[in-house]
Enzyme design. Structure first.
Site, PDB file in Angstrom:
ATOM      1  N   TYR A  59       0.823  -1.209   0.000  1.00 21.62           N
ATOM      2  CA  TYR A  59       0.000   0.000   0.000  1.00 21.62           C
ATOM      3  C   TYR A  59       0.857   1.259   0.000  1.00 21.62           C
ATOM      4  O   TYR A  59       0.381   2.331  -0.374  1.00 21.62           O
ATOM      5  CB  TYR A  59      -0.933   0.041   1.207  1.00 21.62           C
ATOM      6  CG  TYR A  59      -1.948  -1.075   1.295  1.00 21.62           C
ATOM      7  CD1 TYR A  59      -2.152  -1.975   0.245  1.00 21.62           C
ATOM      8  CD2 TYR A  59      -2.718  -1.239   2.444  1.00 21.62           C
ATOM      9  CE1 TYR A  59      -3.067  -2.996   0.349  1.00 21.62           C
ATOM     10  CE2 TYR A  59      -3.648  -2.259   2.552  1.00 21.62           C
ATOM     11  CZ  TYR A  59      -3.812  -3.136   1.507  1.00 21.62           C
ATOM     12  OH  TYR A  59      -4.730  -4.144   1.619  1.00 21.62           O
ATOM     13  N   HIS A 117       0.118 -11.831   1.864  1.00 23.31           N
ATOM     14  CA  HIS A 117      -0.870 -11.042   1.119  1.00 23.31           C
ATOM     15  C   HIS A 117      -1.522 -11.844  -0.007  1.00 23.31           C
ATOM     16  O   HIS A 117      -2.735 -11.775  -0.210  1.00 23.31           O
ATOM     17  CB  HIS A 117      -0.188  -9.792   0.561  1.00 23.31           C
ATOM     18  CG  HIS A 117      -1.119  -8.670   0.283  1.00 23.31           C
ATOM     19  ND1 HIS A 117      -0.740  -7.353   0.349  1.00 23.31           N
ATOM     20  CD2 HIS A 117      -2.422  -8.645  -0.071  1.00 23.31           C
ATOM     21  CE1 HIS A 117      -1.769  -6.575   0.067  1.00 23.31           C
ATOM     22  NE2 HIS A 117      -2.800  -7.339  -0.205  1.00 23.31           N
TER      23      HIS A 117
END
Length: 325
Positions: A59, A117
């Protein structure tokens, strides 16, 4: 009940993990939150009563999240922080280095949960999205078992309290469970009334793996470039919200639906008023839950299209369409 009471519900709503520890039910998602917006969003969320912040290395905003945590004045021990291992660090020797980078960026001594992830590996190295001369992503053959065993070793460092997974299908989940000394505590996945994944959720409940729902408002995020009407504009949610009274939004209904199903939920916003308004838990009636469950639209928005092969075959709406990193 009043808005004030629903906000109190949100502050007091936790889920109990198998060891008796508790994870806050409503957290702040930060995917695609810009660096200049993230610090203020996190600070506003914590001041509003949130105690769960979700982020990831990819991110690119972990430094700002750490700044927001410190600026809020909320004690670190009161906050649940989740981050995620990116695909270019799946090799066993790189996993602890990736965690150190996240801790350094957050300026924290530990995080509460660290998740893989995605279950596939990109070329190990500094490039987050390594590409060849043709512009194609470069993948690497790193068995998920190797990555999981390296994750388990992180628990011995005291720098992460729990480990888990994100975006895993049945195949990868079962491979991890087959070799795990410590099974995943959390599985973060896309869940919302357009993608309830009820069968997969029930499997996790039987395994005592807590499920955390990202994109709980479905196609509210413009990144999904959706071709169907927004979930929060669906008549069922609008009607329930209107019947509940002034100040209750369809987003509140979608979030409360997720919590009632036993999942923590991670609505994303950088708008302070929406951050505050999202932080309500309304105990929905069985009739309201049934109406939402019968919406009848099935659509996945996060397909991991950048993966080397389709990620969600065999799960609800597993046909690739969009990307979520």
């Amino acid at each position: 009940m009043s808005i004030k009471e629903f906000a109190k519900n949100a502050r007091e709503a936790y889920f109990t993990l198998p060891n008796g520890d508790k994870i806050p039910s409503i957290g702040l998602g930060t995917w695609r939150s810009g660096k200049d917006e993230t610090k203020n969003a996190v600070c506003a969320a914590l001041k509003a009563g949130y105690r769960h912040i979700d982020t990831a290395h990819i991110y690119g905003n972990e430094k700002e999240i750490g700044e927001g945590i410190r600026e809020s004045g909320v004690p670190r021990t009161d906050i649940w922080v989740t981050s995620k291992l990116w695909c270019n660090a799946h090799r066993a020797g790189l996993v602890p280095l990736a965690l150190e980078k996240t801790l350094q960026d957050l300026n924290l001594e530990y995080i509460d949960a660290y998740l893989i992830h995605w279950p596939f590996a990109l070329l190990s190295g500094p490039e987050e999205l390594p590409r060849n001369e043709k512009g194609e992503l470069i993948y690497e053959d790193v068995p998920i078992e190797e990555t999981w065993q390296a994750m388990e070793e992180l628990l011995e460092t005291g720098k992460v309290r729990y480990i888990g997974i994100s975006n895993f299908n049945n195949e990868y989940l079962d491979r991890v469970l087959k070799i795990a000394k410590v099974k995943p505590t959390i599985h973060q996945m896309e869940l919302h009334p357009y993608l309830p994944q009820t069968e997969y959720l029930e499997k996790h409940k039987k395994l005592q793996i807590h499920v955390s729902a990202y994109s709980p408002l479905a196609n509210q995020n413009d990144a999904y470039n959706s071709d169907i009407s927004k979930l929060i504009e669906h008549k069922t949610l609008v009607d329930i919200a209107n019947a509940r009274g002034e100040g209750i939004t369809p987003a509140n209904i979608a979030i409360s639906w997720a919590v009632k199903r036993g999942t923590s939920v991670l609505p994303k916003s950088v708008n302070e008023s929406r951050i505050v308004s999202n932080f309500l838990y309304i105990p929905l009636t069985d009739k309201e839950m049934e109406a939402i469950n019968n919406i009848g639209v099935v659509r996945r928005f996060s397909h991991g299209k950048f993966a080397p092969k389709p990620m969600f075959v065999g799960l609800q709406d597993g046909t690739p369409k969009q990307t979520h990193a």
